[in-house]
Design a protein around this motif. Sequence first.
Motif, PDB file in Angstrom:
ATOM      1  N   VAL B  66       0.806  -1.227   0.000  1.00  0.00           N
ATOM      2  CA  VAL B  66       0.000   0.000   0.000  1.00  0.00           C
ATOM      3  C   VAL B  66       0.836   1.274   0.000  1.00  0.00           C
ATOM      4  O   VAL B  66       0.293   2.357  -0.227  1.00  0.00           O
ATOM      5  CB  VAL B  66      -0.970   0.065   1.204  1.00  0.00           C
ATOM      6  CG1 VAL B  66      -1.986  -1.058   1.128  1.00  0.00           C
ATOM      7  CG2 VAL B  66      -0.222   0.048   2.512  1.00  0.00           C
ATOM      8  N   CYS B  67       2.124   1.169   0.260  1.00  0.00           N
ATOM      9  CA  CYS B  67       2.943   2.382   0.360  1.00  0.00           C
ATOM     10  C   CYS B  67       2.901   3.160  -0.956  1.00  0.00           C
ATOM     11  O   CYS B  67       3.294   2.657  -1.992  1.00  0.00           O
ATOM     12  CB  CYS B  67       4.383   2.022   0.701  1.00  0.00           C
ATOM     13  SG  CYS B  67       5.475   3.459   0.695  1.00  0.00           S
ATOM     14  N   PRO B  68       2.422   4.420  -0.937  1.00  0.00           N
ATOM     15  CA  PRO B  68       2.285   5.174  -2.186  1.00  0.00           C
ATOM     16  C   PRO B  68       3.628   5.538  -2.816  1.00  0.00           C
ATOM     17  O   PRO B  68       3.663   5.915  -3.978  1.00  0.00           O
ATOM     18  CB  PRO B  68       1.527   6.442  -1.789  1.00  0.00           C
ATOM     19  CG  PRO B  68       1.298   6.380  -0.339  1.00  0.00           C
ATOM     20  CD  PRO B  68       1.936   5.161   0.227  1.00  0.00           C
ATOM     21  N   ASP B  70       6.356   3.403  -2.446  1.00  0.00           N
ATOM     22  CA  ASP B  70       7.056   2.161  -2.781  1.00  0.00           C
ATOM     23  C   ASP B  70       8.445   2.082  -2.155  1.00  0.00           C
ATOM     24  O   ASP B  70       9.436   1.819  -2.850  1.00  0.00           O
ATOM     25  CB  ASP B  70       7.167   2.088  -4.327  1.00  0.00           C
ATOM     26  CG  ASP B  70       7.441   0.668  -4.804  1.00  0.00           C
ATOM     27  OD1 ASP B  70       7.412  -0.247  -3.976  1.00  0.00           O
ATOM     28  OD2 ASP B  70       7.699   0.501  -6.011  1.00  0.00           O
ATOM     29  N   ILE B  71       8.525   2.298  -0.840  1.00  0.00           N
ATOM     30  CA  ILE B  71       9.856   2.380  -0.236  1.00  0.00           C
ATOM     31  C   ILE B  71      10.315   1.083   0.419  1.00  0.00           C
ATOM     32  O   ILE B  71      11.393   1.029   0.982  1.00  0.00           O
ATOM     33  CB  ILE B  71       9.919   3.491   0.834  1.00  0.00           C
ATOM     34  CG1 ILE B  71       8.995   3.162   2.004  1.00  0.00           C
ATOM     35  CG2 ILE B  71       9.600   4.836   0.251  1.00  0.00           C
ATOM     36  CD1 ILE B  71       9.272   4.050   3.193  1.00  0.00           C
ATOM     37  N   PHE B  72       9.490   0.046   0.370  1.00  0.00           N
ATOM     38  CA  PHE B  72       9.873  -1.189   1.061  1.00  0.00           C
ATOM     39  C   PHE B  72      10.629  -2.126   0.132  1.00  0.00           C
ATOM     40  O   PHE B  72      10.390  -2.153  -1.073  1.00  0.00           O
ATOM     41  CB  PHE B  72       8.627  -1.922   1.571  1.00  0.00           C
ATOM     42  CG  PHE B  72       7.927  -1.192   2.683  1.00  0.00           C
ATOM     43  CD1 PHE B  72       8.233  -1.446   4.001  1.00  0.00           C
ATOM     44  CD2 PHE B  72       6.964  -0.239   2.391  1.00  0.00           C
ATOM     45  CE1 PHE B  72       7.588  -0.771   5.022  1.00  0.00           C
ATOM     46  CE2 PHE B  72       6.312   0.438   3.408  1.00  0.00           C
ATOM     47  CZ  PHE B  72       6.621   0.168   4.727  1.00  0.00           C
ATOM     48  N   ALA B  86      12.550   8.530   1.540  1.00  0.00           N
ATOM     49  CA  ALA B  86      11.419   8.806   0.650  1.00  0.00           C
ATOM     50  C   ALA B  86      10.076   8.781   1.382  1.00  0.00           C
ATOM     51  O   ALA B  86       9.073   9.224   0.833  1.00  0.00           O
ATOM     52  CB  ALA B  86      11.399   7.806  -0.500  1.00  0.00           C
ATOM     53  N   CYS B  87      10.050   8.275   2.609  1.00  0.00           N
ATOM     54  CA  CYS B  87       8.773   8.141   3.326  1.00  0.00           C
ATOM     55  C   CYS B  87       8.094   9.503   3.502  1.00  0.00           C
ATOM     56  O   CYS B  87       8.719  10.481   3.873  1.00  0.00           O
ATOM     57  CB  CYS B  87       9.004   7.504   4.696  1.00  0.00           C
ATOM     58  SG  CYS B  87       7.534   7.453   5.727  1.00  0.00           S
ATOM     59  N   ILE B  88       6.792   9.547   3.225  1.00  0.00           N
ATOM     60  CA  ILE B  88       6.058  10.802   3.355  1.00  0.00           C
ATOM     61  C   ILE B  88       5.190  10.827   4.607  1.00  0.00           C
ATOM     62  O   ILE B  88       4.453  11.774   4.841  1.00  0.00           O
ATOM     63  CB  ILE B  88       5.175  11.063   2.112  1.00  0.00           C
ATOM     64  CG1 ILE B  88       4.124   9.965   1.947  1.00  0.00           C
ATOM     65  CG2 ILE B  88       6.023  11.168   0.862  1.00  0.00           C
ATOM     66  CD1 ILE B  88       3.077  10.283   0.892  1.00  0.00           C
ATOM     67  N   GLY B  89       5.236   9.760   5.403  1.00  0.00           N
ATOM     68  CA  GLY B  89       4.486   9.750   6.652  1.00  0.00           C
ATOM     69  C   GLY B  89       2.980   9.744   6.477  1.00  0.00           C
ATOM     70  O   GLY B  89       2.249  10.378   7.225  1.00  0.00           O
ATOM     71  N   CYS B  90       2.511   8.991   5.489  1.00  0.00           N
ATOM     72  CA  CYS B  90       1.063   8.964   5.248  1.00  0.00           C
ATOM     73  C   CYS B  90       0.357   8.013   6.205  1.00  0.00           C
ATOM     74  O   CYS B  90      -0.844   8.128   6.433  1.00  0.00           O
ATOM     75  CB  CYS B  90       0.759   8.561   3.810  1.00  0.00           C
ATOM     76  SG  CYS B  90       1.317   6.902   3.395  1.00  0.00           S
ATOM     77  N   GLY B  91       1.078   7.042   6.741  1.00  0.00           N
ATOM     78  CA  GLY B  91       0.479   6.123   7.704  1.00  0.00           C
ATOM     79  C   GLY B  91      -0.204   4.916   7.090  1.00  0.00           C
ATOM     80  O   GLY B  91      -0.728   4.062   7.808  1.00  0.00           O
ATOM     81  N   TYR B  92      -0.214   4.821   5.763  1.00  0.00           N
ATOM     82  CA  TYR B  92      -0.924   3.710   5.128  1.00  0.00           C
ATOM     83  C   TYR B  92      -0.367   2.350   5.551  1.00  0.00           C
ATOM     84  O   TYR B  92      -1.116   1.391   5.704  1.00  0.00           O
ATOM     85  CB  TYR B  92      -0.840   3.829   3.591  1.00  0.00           C
ATOM     86  CG  TYR B  92      -1.716   4.898   3.010  1.00  0.00           C
ATOM     87  CD1 TYR B  92      -2.394   5.792   3.831  1.00  0.00           C
ATOM     88  CD2 TYR B  92      -1.878   5.018   1.641  1.00  0.00           C
ATOM     89  CE1 TYR B  92      -3.191   6.778   3.291  1.00  0.00           C
ATOM     90  CE2 TYR B  92      -2.681   6.000   1.096  1.00  0.00           C
ATOM     91  CZ  TYR B  92      -3.335   6.882   1.922  1.00  0.00           C
ATOM     92  OH  TYR B  92      -4.134   7.851   1.383  1.00  0.00           O
ATOM     93  N   CYS B  93       0.977   2.279   5.710  1.00  0.00           N
ATOM     94  CA  CYS B  93       1.580   1.007   6.109  1.00  0.00           C
ATOM     95  C   CYS B  93       1.009   0.549   7.448  1.00  0.00           C
ATOM     96  O   CYS B  93       0.741  -0.628   7.645  1.00  0.00           O
ATOM     97  CB  CYS B  93       3.097   1.138   6.170  1.00  0.00           C
ATOM     98  SG  CYS B  93       3.670   2.603   7.043  1.00  0.00           S
ATOM     99  N   LEU B  94       0.809   1.507   8.354  1.00  0.00           N
ATOM    100  CA  LEU B  94       0.237   1.154   9.655  1.00  0.00           C
ATOM    101  C   LEU B  94      -1.201   0.673   9.518  1.00  0.00           C
ATOM    102  O   LEU B  94      -1.619  -0.264  10.207  1.00  0.00           O
ATOM    103  CB  LEU B  94       0.299   2.365  10.597  1.00  0.00           C
ATOM    104  CG  LEU B  94      -0.422   2.195  11.938  1.00  0.00           C
ATOM    105  CD1 LEU B  94       0.219   1.087  12.763  1.00  0.00           C
ATOM    106  CD2 LEU B  94      -0.420   3.487  12.725  1.00  0.00           C
TER     107      LEU B  94
HETATM  108  S1  SF4 Z   1       4.130   6.195   6.033  1.00  0.00           S
HETATM  109 FE1  SF4 Z   1       4.342   4.047   5.394  1.00  0.00          FE
HETATM  110  S2  SF4 Z   1       3.053   3.870   3.562  1.00  0.00           S
HETATM  111 FE2  SF4 Z   1       3.390   6.075   3.909  1.00  0.00          FE
HETATM  112  S3  SF4 Z   1       5.194   6.605   2.687  1.00  0.00           S
HETATM  113 FE3  SF4 Z   1       5.966   6.057   4.728  1.00  0.00          FE
HETATM  114  S4  SF4 Z   1       6.421   3.870   4.626  1.00  0.00           S
HETATM  115 FE4  SF4 Z   1       5.143   4.347   2.831  1.00  0.00          FE
END
Ligand code: SF4
Lengths: 331, 200
Positions: B66-68, B70-72, B86-94
């Motif tokens: 789900v990471c928008p 794609d950092i994993f 690159a993480c934008i802190g959207c929280g989707y991974c959580l």
């Molecule tokens: S918060 Fe999680 S889903 Fe969002 S960009 Fe960072 S690693 Fe990816």
Amino acid sequence: MIAISRGSAALAWLIRLAAIAMALSMLPSMAVAATDPAKPPGDPVANYWREVRQGVPGLSQVDGAESGVLINAAGQQWREQRNGPLKRYGAMILLAMLGIIVLFYLVRGPMRLSAPPTGRKIQRFTPFERFVHWGTAITFILMGLTGLAVLFGRSVLGPLIGSGGLGGLLGLGKLVHNYLGPVFLAFTILLILVFLRDNVWAKCDAQWIARAGGMFSSGDHIPSGRFNFGEKAWFWLGVTFLGLFVAGTGLLLDFPALIDRTRELMQNLVLLHAIGAVLLLAMSLGHIYMATLGVEGAMESMKTGEVDETWAKEHHELWYEETKAGRSSHM
Amino acid sequence: MARMKFLCDAERCIECNACVTACKNEHEVQWGINRRRVVTINDGEPNEKSISVACMHCTDAPCAAVCPVDIFYTTEDGVVLHNKDACIGCGYCLFACPFGAPQFPQDGAFGERGKMDKCTFCGGGPEEDNSPAERAKYGRNRLAEGKLPLCAEMCSTKALLAGDANEVSDIFRERVVARGSNRGAWGQNLQFNPLGGTRR
Ligand code: SF4
Ligand code: SF4
């Protein structure tokens, strides 16, 4: 379909992984429960495991939202919904709308004036109305682009600019989206207030509906007030209902630290927000087309605030007559 | 090639939270964040059980899906790592993670999410192994030093196991035998594929 069956296989696998990684230790007593799912209730270990899987919280010394919850039961489902139907149907709706508009443009072409312009201008929008409209429009476009980038950027731009590029783009995009959201909401509310009284039902609207707004017959002028029924539909369905819905859900998503929100609520909000946004964007394409390519002279009215008398007569006859008679409240 | 997995033995975990503390100390994890946590179910009742949980390094990781941005990425050892830059802190991974592993520092004026932090299986990040940059963002890279995750290494009851899936599985199988339950041995090879991946 492939994606769906792969998804549910992954789900089944994940539940199994979760079950195993955490409950393997209880295998001696678990074994019975595993062979016989209909085992009478009362086996404490089986009950306990069922609760864990359903997300019933335990106790953790680590502080944090839901830190006592071992399994986030809805996570995999959310992943499948977002990466599956949301993205698939979202893209389909937007592309279909674009396709319809292109087709309409090719077949019908722009609606031109049938009589020559008189050269006499009348005011259609006040400077304040135009300010509110453009404020809403500009924030809306920025919100739309950044939002689309969050949903589709990885699939569309990812192969081109890579994860690092996405990070830069979406890092900025997220800031714009999060901070501009409340501004968009404020503009939307203003817009609704400013144009509300011109968007109530009028008798001529029935005629407009019956003749599909003259969209398919050139030279067919249907009298309407300041706004025709098509514009009213956009006002109520698009701006008011979808606009407030998308901005409202967005506002709740905006400040995750202020209120203790569960993951489940956030999951649902993300889905609802995105569904509403896709529909709003699709509708907005229609509005934007009509205002730019679709109707000759429409763009000018919002740019300068004035329209030619011929334009007014052909597109909004009742409003034109009222204005001419000095009865319009907008002069 | 190893296939790294964690396993927590709830028959042994005594909820001492030493794994939580050791992890936090080893990686000098940011204020307010714990990469690992111990959860106790039925606290104070006869069937009380505790489980230590962190990122389980999923095979088909939902966070990565789900990471928008794609950092994993998954290492050769099956460890799920991420690129914080690159993480934008959207929280989707959580939202997607089954175990609540991704953690977020609070950042900015409105307490927004900062860059995501989670268990790395003591495997660092994309930077050069144990470089200062890697150290600062992800903590120590013990795997690069030939060591296993500290949480499991120092677990006093050896409830928490970490390492190659086959070895972890062997250790656990011995325990099941020692506990004297034939029932326990059932399913280990047939029904369950406890440690992911290849065998079914
Ligand atoms: S918060 Fe999680 S889903 Fe969002 S960009 Fe960072 S690693 Fe990816
Ligand atoms: S963060 Fe969660 S979803 Fe991602 S690999 Fe770890 S446990 Fe799996």
